[in-house]
Design a protein around this motif. Structure first.
Motif, mmCIF file in Angstrom:
data_model
loop_
_atom_site.group_PDB
_atom_site.id
_atom_site.type_symbol
_atom_site.label_atom_id
_atom_site.label_comp_id
_atom_site.label_asym_id
_atom_site.label_seq_id
_atom_site.Cartn_x
_atom_site.Cartn_y
_atom_site.Cartn_z
ATOM 1 N N VAL A 105 0.840 -1.206 0.000
ATOM 2 C CA VAL A 105 0.000 0.000 0.000
ATOM 3 C C VAL A 105 0.870 1.249 0.000
ATOM 4 O O VAL A 105 0.616 2.203 -0.746
ATOM 5 C CB VAL A 105 -0.966 -0.011 1.208
ATOM 6 C CG1 VAL A 105 -1.653 1.338 1.391
ATOM 7 C CG2 VAL A 105 -1.998 -1.113 1.048
ATOM 8 N N VAL A 106 1.929 1.264 0.805
ATOM 9 C CA VAL A 106 2.825 2.425 0.860
ATOM 10 C C VAL A 106 3.483 2.641 -0.492
ATOM 11 O O VAL A 106 3.550 3.771 -0.989
ATOM 12 C CB VAL A 106 3.873 2.251 1.976
ATOM 13 C CG1 VAL A 106 4.986 3.282 1.857
ATOM 14 C CG2 VAL A 106 3.217 2.319 3.336
ATOM 15 N N ARG A 107 3.948 1.585 -1.137
ATOM 16 C CA ARG A 107 4.583 1.723 -2.449
ATOM 17 C C ARG A 107 3.578 2.201 -3.498
ATOM 18 O O ARG A 107 3.908 3.012 -4.375
ATOM 19 C CB ARG A 107 5.189 0.389 -2.870
ATOM 20 C CG ARG A 107 6.432 0.045 -2.097
ATOM 21 C CD ARG A 107 7.092 -1.223 -2.623
ATOM 22 N NE ARG A 107 8.055 -1.690 -1.649
ATOM 23 C CZ ARG A 107 8.073 -2.900 -1.116
ATOM 24 N NH1 ARG A 107 7.165 -3.795 -1.480
ATOM 25 N NH2 ARG A 107 8.985 -3.232 -0.239
ATOM 26 N N THR A 108 2.349 1.684 -3.420
ATOM 27 C CA THR A 108 1.319 2.101 -4.369
ATOM 28 C C THR A 108 0.999 3.580 -4.200
ATOM 29 O O THR A 108 0.900 4.326 -5.190
ATOM 30 C CB THR A 108 0.042 1.260 -4.164
ATOM 31 O OG1 THR A 108 0.371 -0.113 -4.294
ATOM 32 C CG2 THR A 108 -1.032 1.629 -5.174
ATOM 33 N N ARG A 109 0.856 4.031 -2.966
ATOM 34 C CA ARG A 109 0.580 5.450 -2.708
ATOM 35 C C ARG A 109 1.746 6.333 -3.181
ATOM 36 O O ARG A 109 1.538 7.419 -3.741
ATOM 37 C CB ARG A 109 0.328 5.696 -1.218
ATOM 38 C CG ARG A 109 -0.839 4.971 -0.629
ATOM 39 C CD ARG A 109 -2.118 5.646 -1.047
ATOM 40 N NE ARG A 109 -3.225 4.801 -0.651
ATOM 41 C CZ ARG A 109 -4.282 5.218 -0.041
ATOM 42 N NH1 ARG A 109 -4.423 6.498 0.238
ATOM 43 N NH2 ARG A 109 -5.235 4.387 0.263
ATOM 44 N N ALA A 110 2.947 5.808 -2.919
ATOM 45 C CA ALA A 110 4.102 6.584 -3.379
ATOM 46 C C ALA A 110 4.127 6.664 -4.900
ATOM 47 O O ALA A 110 4.420 7.721 -5.479
ATOM 48 C CB ALA A 110 5.389 5.944 -2.839
ATOM 49 N N ALA A 111 3.818 5.554 -5.561
ATOM 50 C CA ALA A 111 3.790 5.558 -7.027
ATOM 51 C C ALA A 111 2.695 6.485 -7.538
ATOM 52 O O ALA A 111 2.890 7.211 -8.537
ATOM 53 C CB ALA A 111 3.572 4.129 -7.549
ATOM 54 N N GLN A 112 1.542 6.476 -6.873
ATOM 55 C CA GLN A 112 0.460 7.377 -7.276
ATOM 56 C C GLN A 112 0.866 8.836 -7.072
ATOM 57 O O GLN A 112 0.572 9.694 -7.919
ATOM 58 C CB GLN A 112 -0.815 7.080 -6.476
ATOM 59 C CG GLN A 112 -1.512 5.805 -6.883
ATOM 60 C CD GLN A 112 -2.669 5.468 -5.951
ATOM 61 O OE1 GLN A 112 -2.799 6.021 -4.864
ATOM 62 N NE2 GLN A 112 -3.488 4.530 -6.382
ATOM 63 N N ALA A 113 1.522 9.113 -5.969
ATOM 64 C CA ALA A 113 1.960 10.488 -5.700
ATOM 65 C C ALA A 113 2.984 10.936 -6.730
ATOM 66 O O ALA A 113 2.940 12.069 -7.221
ATOM 67 C CB ALA A 113 2.554 10.596 -4.295
#
Length: 118
Positions: A105-113
């Motif tokens: 989830v953290v990596r996905t949010r970072a990728a989205q950001a």
């Protein structure tokens, strides 16, 4: 009459006294029941040996019940230990999966950001 009195004494006093005293009373009652006909009639009288056979049979049944109870307690303890081990493994697995999902989830949010910034 002696045998009946001994058994009535144990039955009446059993619940009211401590376990050790009740066991002593039970042994004394068994001794009275077994020995009274032998003392009264002697070993030559065949019916005097019936209580001895009954005592041996009762002792065998009691031993079997004690062993069965010990086996049942042992099985319950093993099942309790297995259940505790399974629960601990399930907790560990849950923690591991939750940790990895949180990382995803953290990596996905970072990728989205990052994708929004570009």
């Amino acid at each position: 009459m002696t045998e009946t009195l001994a058994l009535l004494l144990v039955a009446a006093a059993g619940p009211a006294v401590a376990a050790v005293r009740a066991a002593v009373l039970a042994v004394a009652a068994c001794a009275a029941v077994v020995l009274a006909p032998i003392v009264r009639y002697g070993l030559d009288y065949p019916a005097a040996l019936v209580p001895v056979a009954a005592l041996a049979w009762g002792a065998a049944v009691a031993l079997g019940l004690i062993l069965r109870d010990a086996d049942a307690r042992h099985r319950r303890e093993l099942e309790r230990i297995r259940t505790e081990d399974r629960l601990q493994l399930a907790r560990d697995l849950h923690d591991l999966v939750a940790h990895h999902v949180t990382g995803i989830v953290v990596r996905t949010r970072a990728a989205q950001a990052l994708a929004e910034q570009r």
